[in-house]
Design a protein around this motif. Structure first.
Motif, PDB file in Angstrom:
ATOM      1  N   THR A  89       0.847  -1.205   0.000  1.00  0.00           N
ATOM      2  CA  THR A  89       0.000   0.000   0.000  1.00  0.00           C
ATOM      3  C   THR A  89       0.873   1.243   0.000  1.00  0.00           C
ATOM      4  O   THR A  89       0.610   2.202  -0.730  1.00  0.00           O
ATOM      5  CB  THR A  89      -0.906   0.031   1.255  1.00  0.00           C
ATOM      6  N   MET A  90       1.913   1.223   0.839  1.00  0.00           N
ATOM      7  CA  MET A  90       2.770   2.403   0.941  1.00  0.00           C
ATOM      8  C   MET A  90       3.522   2.669  -0.355  1.00  0.00           C
ATOM      9  O   MET A  90       3.673   3.819  -0.768  1.00  0.00           O
ATOM     10  CB  MET A  90       3.761   2.235   2.081  1.00  0.00           C
ATOM     11  N   ALA A  93       1.117   4.174  -2.732  1.00  0.00           N
ATOM     12  CA  ALA A  93       0.792   5.551  -2.360  1.00  0.00           C
ATOM     13  C   ALA A  93       1.962   6.478  -2.688  1.00  0.00           C
ATOM     14  O   ALA A  93       1.771   7.616  -3.122  1.00  0.00           O
ATOM     15  CB  ALA A  93       0.465   5.613  -0.874  1.00  0.00           C
ATOM     16  N   LEU A  94       3.186   5.965  -2.493  1.00  0.00           N
ATOM     17  CA  LEU A  94       4.398   6.750  -2.786  1.00  0.00           C
ATOM     18  C   LEU A  94       4.473   7.067  -4.268  1.00  0.00           C
ATOM     19  O   LEU A  94       4.836   8.171  -4.655  1.00  0.00           O
ATOM     20  CB  LEU A  94       5.628   5.918  -2.438  1.00  0.00           C
ATOM     21  N   PRO A 100      -4.510  10.497  -1.614  1.00  0.00           N
ATOM     22  CA  PRO A 100      -4.917  10.619  -0.213  1.00  0.00           C
ATOM     23  C   PRO A 100      -6.248  11.331  -0.034  1.00  0.00           C
ATOM     24  O   PRO A 100      -6.904  11.178   0.973  1.00  0.00           O
ATOM     25  CB  PRO A 100      -3.781  11.446   0.408  1.00  0.00           C
ATOM     26  N   LEU A 106      -8.120   4.317  -0.765  1.00  0.00           N
ATOM     27  CA  LEU A 106      -7.016   3.803   0.044  1.00  0.00           C
ATOM     28  C   LEU A 106      -7.461   2.570   0.819  1.00  0.00           C
ATOM     29  O   LEU A 106      -6.777   1.550   0.861  1.00  0.00           O
ATOM     30  CB  LEU A 106      -6.558   4.902   1.008  1.00  0.00           C
ATOM     31  N   GLU A 245       4.838  10.589  14.030  1.00  0.00           N
ATOM     32  CA  GLU A 245       4.112  10.340  12.782  1.00  0.00           C
ATOM     33  C   GLU A 245       2.706   9.839  13.115  1.00  0.00           C
ATOM     34  O   GLU A 245       1.738  10.141  12.419  1.00  0.00           O
ATOM     35  CB  GLU A 245       4.869   9.277  11.981  1.00  0.00           C
ATOM     36  N   TYR A 259      -4.018  13.267   4.958  1.00  0.00           N
ATOM     37  CA  TYR A 259      -2.656  12.804   5.187  1.00  0.00           C
ATOM     38  C   TYR A 259      -2.039  12.575   3.821  1.00  0.00           C
ATOM     39  O   TYR A 259      -2.504  11.720   3.067  1.00  0.00           O
ATOM     40  CB  TYR A 259      -2.665  11.489   5.972  1.00  0.00           C
ATOM     41  N   TYR A 260      -1.032  13.375   3.482  1.00  0.00           N
ATOM     42  CA  TYR A 260      -0.540  13.275   2.095  1.00  0.00           C
ATOM     43  C   TYR A 260       0.962  13.008   2.044  1.00  0.00           C
ATOM     44  O   TYR A 260       1.544  12.948   0.973  1.00  0.00           O
ATOM     45  CB  TYR A 260      -0.861  14.571   1.329  1.00  0.00           C
ATOM     46  N   PHE A 262       3.246  10.609   2.142  1.00  0.00           N
ATOM     47  CA  PHE A 262       3.534   9.177   2.173  1.00  0.00           C
ATOM     48  C   PHE A 262       5.032   8.892   2.157  1.00  0.00           C
ATOM     49  O   PHE A 262       5.463   7.839   2.591  1.00  0.00           O
ATOM     50  CB  PHE A 262       2.852   8.477   1.005  1.00  0.00           C
ATOM     51  N   LEU A 265       5.992   8.756   5.648  1.00  0.00           N
ATOM     52  CA  LEU A 265       5.417   7.551   6.250  1.00  0.00           C
ATOM     53  C   LEU A 265       6.259   6.336   5.892  1.00  0.00           C
ATOM     54  O   LEU A 265       6.519   5.475   6.731  1.00  0.00           O
ATOM     55  CB  LEU A 265       3.982   7.366   5.750  1.00  0.00           C
ATOM     56  N   PHE A 266       6.728   6.291   4.645  1.00  0.00           N
ATOM     57  CA  PHE A 266       7.536   5.152   4.205  1.00  0.00           C
ATOM     58  C   PHE A 266       8.866   5.118   4.966  1.00  0.00           C
ATOM     59  O   PHE A 266       9.313   4.057   5.400  1.00  0.00           O
ATOM     60  CB  PHE A 266       7.782   5.249   2.697  1.00  0.00           C
TER      61      PHE A 266
END
Length: 370
Positions: A89-90, A93-94, A100, A106, A245, A259-260, A262, A265-266
């Motif tokens: 998923t990440m 999203a990346l 987002p 998502l 985070e 939340y944009y 990513f 987040l990664f």
């Protein structure tokens, strides 16, 4: 401070933890292990071989299957499934495939990926179970297919029933519920079985050392080596590495902000993986040095205990940041946070377990044992 600054601050903070832990792991690996292994391999020639100390002493027991080995296999399988889902998923999203601003997209992507990762869940739990010389692989497969999703689904269904009771438009309609059940039974379960079949057909993983017939006595442990203490300490660092985070993620879920970021987040996810792996290896090494060989469950729970801190933080967030007055809304919040914490437990626990598994196999493969 602007958001980006806080994110960088959190990343730097997490990297400090990682550097500190990596230094510790490297020190253990280099100094202690090389010295230990050299010493153990020289000892073979002398009479001192009878009076060994430290982790080599438990070589005959370290690969003894743990209590409730089947359950461990199920949880590791679920963790692999969750890990695969989170990672994919990440990455999507990346790369910008998942927007987002479209939350539903998502969620849908995560659910579909979860279902498809059933293959890996079945495979990894079967491989581990075969290594433990288990015979009832069908039972383990069924548990892998139903235990984690089943628990999550029950909580989700109860929460949904509450929303229905309130006659809110936020409830998941019956058709969607049915579609979820179909995805689970129609696609995920067969995939788990296929994975399990493939995993069980492969030859079992060989242990680097033989296991003795008779288990040895575990000596009295110091208070700081007690399982509960070690497990609770182990969860602090992985949680510490991600909690800033986490604040943003909670805000985006509960306070309707987007939340944009990513990329951040990664990075945090990678830091989480490294931290979980390293803290588990460090604590596992200390545990083996004090001649306690029950590391299977301990490694899983050490990393997994960060989920407990996650849930406590969620409670703290509820009382400090959210103005929720209705009882049902509060129940909803804690119900969903319980599901998220459970997922986090399975994810971090599996990372810790595999790190420890690799480490233990590595060190015992490198000493000569008669």
């Amino acid at each position: 401070m602007s958001d980006a600054q806080i994110h960088w601050f959190s990343i730097v903070n997490s990297l400090m933890i990682v550097l500190f832990l990596s230094g510790m792991v490297a020190m253990i690996m280099m100094r202690t292990l090389y010295r230990d292994i050299a010493q153990y391999n020289e000892l073979e020639t002398q009479e001192e071989a009878q009076e060994e100390t430290g982790w080599k002493l438990v070589h005959g027991d370290v690969f003894r299957p743990p209590m409730h080995a089947g359950l461990l296999c199920v949880y590791v399988g679920s963790g692999v499934q969750f890990f695969g889902m989170a990672l994919t998923t990440m990455v999507f999203a990346l790369l910008g495939f998942l927007s987002p601003s479209n939350r539903g997209g998502l969620m849908t992507a995560m659910l579909l990926l979860w279902v498809l990762m059933g293959l890996f869940a079945g495979y990894s739990s079967a491989r581990l179970y075969k290594m433990f010389k288990g015979a009832e692989w069908k039972k383990i497969t069924v548990k892998t297919a139903f235990m984690f999703p089943g628990a999550v689904f029950v909580v989700f269904f109860l929460l949904n029933a509450l929303i229905w009771g309130e006659k809110s438009s936020g409830a998941v309609p019956f058709g969607t519920m049915f579609a979820l059940v179909f995805l689970w039974f129609g696609i995920s379960v067969p995939l788990v079985f296929v994975g399990s079949y493939i995993g069980f057909k492969k030859p079992a993983i060989e242990d680097p050392v033989r296991t003795n017939k008779i288990p040895r006595q575990v000596p009295e442990q110091a208070w700081y080596m007690q399982p509960i203490f070690c497990i609770l300490i182990g969860g602090i660092l992985p949680f510490g590495a991600v909690f800033i985070e986490l604040f943003f993620i909670l805000t985006s879920i509960w306070l309707n902000q987007f939340y944009y970021i990513f990329g951040f987040l990664f990075m945090v996810f990678l830091i989480l993986i490294i931290t979980c792996a390293e803290i588990t290896i460090v604590l596992c090494y200390f545990q083996l040095c004090s001649e306690d060989y029950h590391w299977w469950w301990r490694s899983y729970l050490t990393a997994g205990s960060s989920a407990l801190y996650l849930f406590l933080y969620a409670a703290f967030y509820y009382f400090t940041k959210l103005e929720i007055t209705k009882f049902v809304s509060g129940l909803l919040y804690f119900g969903y946070m319980l599901i998220i914490s459970y997922g986090f437990f399975v994810l971090t626990g599996t990372i810790g377990f595999y790190a420890c598994f690799w480490f233990v196999r590595k060190i015992y493969a490198s000493v000569k044992i008669d």
